[in-house]
Design a protein around this motif. Structure first.
Motif, PDB file in Angstrom:
ATOM      1  N   LYS A   1       0.936  -1.111   0.254  1.00 44.73           N
ATOM      2  CA  LYS A   1      -0.155  -0.187  -0.113  1.00 44.73           C
ATOM      3  C   LYS A   1       0.835   1.228  -0.021  1.00 44.73           C
ATOM      4  O   LYS A   1       1.599   1.645   0.943  1.00 44.73           O
TER       5      LYS A   1
ATOM      6  N   LYS B   1       2.108   5.196  -0.044  1.00 41.26           N
ATOM      7  CA  LYS B   1       1.475   6.508   0.321  1.00 41.26           C
ATOM      8  C   LYS B   1       1.931   7.640  -0.674  1.00 41.26           C
ATOM      9  O   LYS B   1       3.081   7.454  -1.189  1.00 41.26           O
TER      10      LYS B   1
ATOM     11  N   HIS C   1      -9.423  -4.792  -1.423  1.00 44.31           N
ATOM     12  CA  HIS C   1      -8.077  -4.745  -1.253  1.00 44.31           C
ATOM     13  C   HIS C   1      -7.529  -4.007  -0.130  1.00 44.31           C
ATOM     14  O   HIS C   1      -6.241  -3.959   0.028  1.00 44.31           O
ATOM     15  N   GLN C   2      -8.415  -3.296   0.510  1.00 47.09           N
ATOM     16  CA  GLN C   2      -7.897  -2.406   1.836  1.00 47.09           C
ATOM     17  C   GLN C   2      -6.867  -1.333   1.465  1.00 47.09           C
ATOM     18  O   GLN C   2      -6.102  -1.204   2.234  1.00 47.09           O
ATOM     19  N   GLY C   3      -6.828  -0.694   0.103  1.00 44.33           N
ATOM     20  CA  GLY C   3      -5.794  -0.072  -0.177  1.00 44.33           C
ATOM     21  C   GLY C   3      -4.386  -0.580  -0.692  1.00 44.33           C
ATOM     22  O   GLY C   3      -3.587   0.033  -1.260  1.00 44.33           O
ATOM     23  N   PHE C   4      -4.481  -1.696  -0.754  1.00 43.90           N
ATOM     24  CA  PHE C   4      -3.047  -2.604  -1.160  1.00 43.90           C
ATOM     25  C   PHE C   4      -2.975  -2.849  -2.600  1.00 43.90           C
ATOM     26  O   PHE C   4      -4.129  -3.369  -3.157  1.00 43.90           O
ATOM     27  N   THR C   5      -2.475  -2.019  -3.414  1.00 47.46           N
ATOM     28  CA  THR C   5      -2.659  -1.930  -4.884  1.00 47.46           C
ATOM     29  C   THR C   5      -1.552  -2.849  -5.577  1.00 47.46           C
ATOM     30  O   THR C   5      -1.900  -2.954  -6.903  1.00 47.46           O
TER      31      THR C   5
END
Length: 110
Positions: free
Chosen positions: A17, A19, A58-62
């Motif tokens: 993820k 930032k 995906h909870q922000g995991f790209t």
């Protein structure tokens, strides 16, 4: 039961993820990660991809990074290798969060 480190091929999965970093920074990071295959003997292959799931879980995991090693001992050698340690100093500041999983692929016999 087989001795730890002697189980055969092991996959190392890293979910990232990122930032507030640019696509260019991510691309450079991926190139450096992929180059570890040329620097670390126990690392046999590297693949990566972006999340394309329609479930949106995906909870922000790209990004997914998959490395193949000959054994769990190979992963231990990778983790301690100076080139991996140096790469970690580049990668960690770019990440909001990370998940890693190591597993031995198993084929289902039907």
């Amino acid at each position: 039961m087989e001795e730890r480190g002697k189980i055969g091929e092991v996959k190392h999965i890293l979910l990232a993820k990122f930032k507030g970093v640019s696509e260019q920074q991510i691309e450079e990071c991926i190139k450096q990660y992929a180059n570890l295959v040329n620097l670390i003997p126990s690392m046999k292959s590297f693949k990566w991809g972006k999340d394309v799931s329609i479930e949106n879980l995906h909870q922000g995991f790209t990004h997914v990074f998959e490395s193949t090693f000959e054994s769990t001992q190979g992963i231990a050698e990778y983790l301690d290798h100076p080139d991996h340690v140096q790469y970690g100093l580049v990668l960690r500041p770019l990440l909001e969060n990370v998940i890693t999983v190591d597993y031995q692929p198993t084929t289902v016999q039907l």
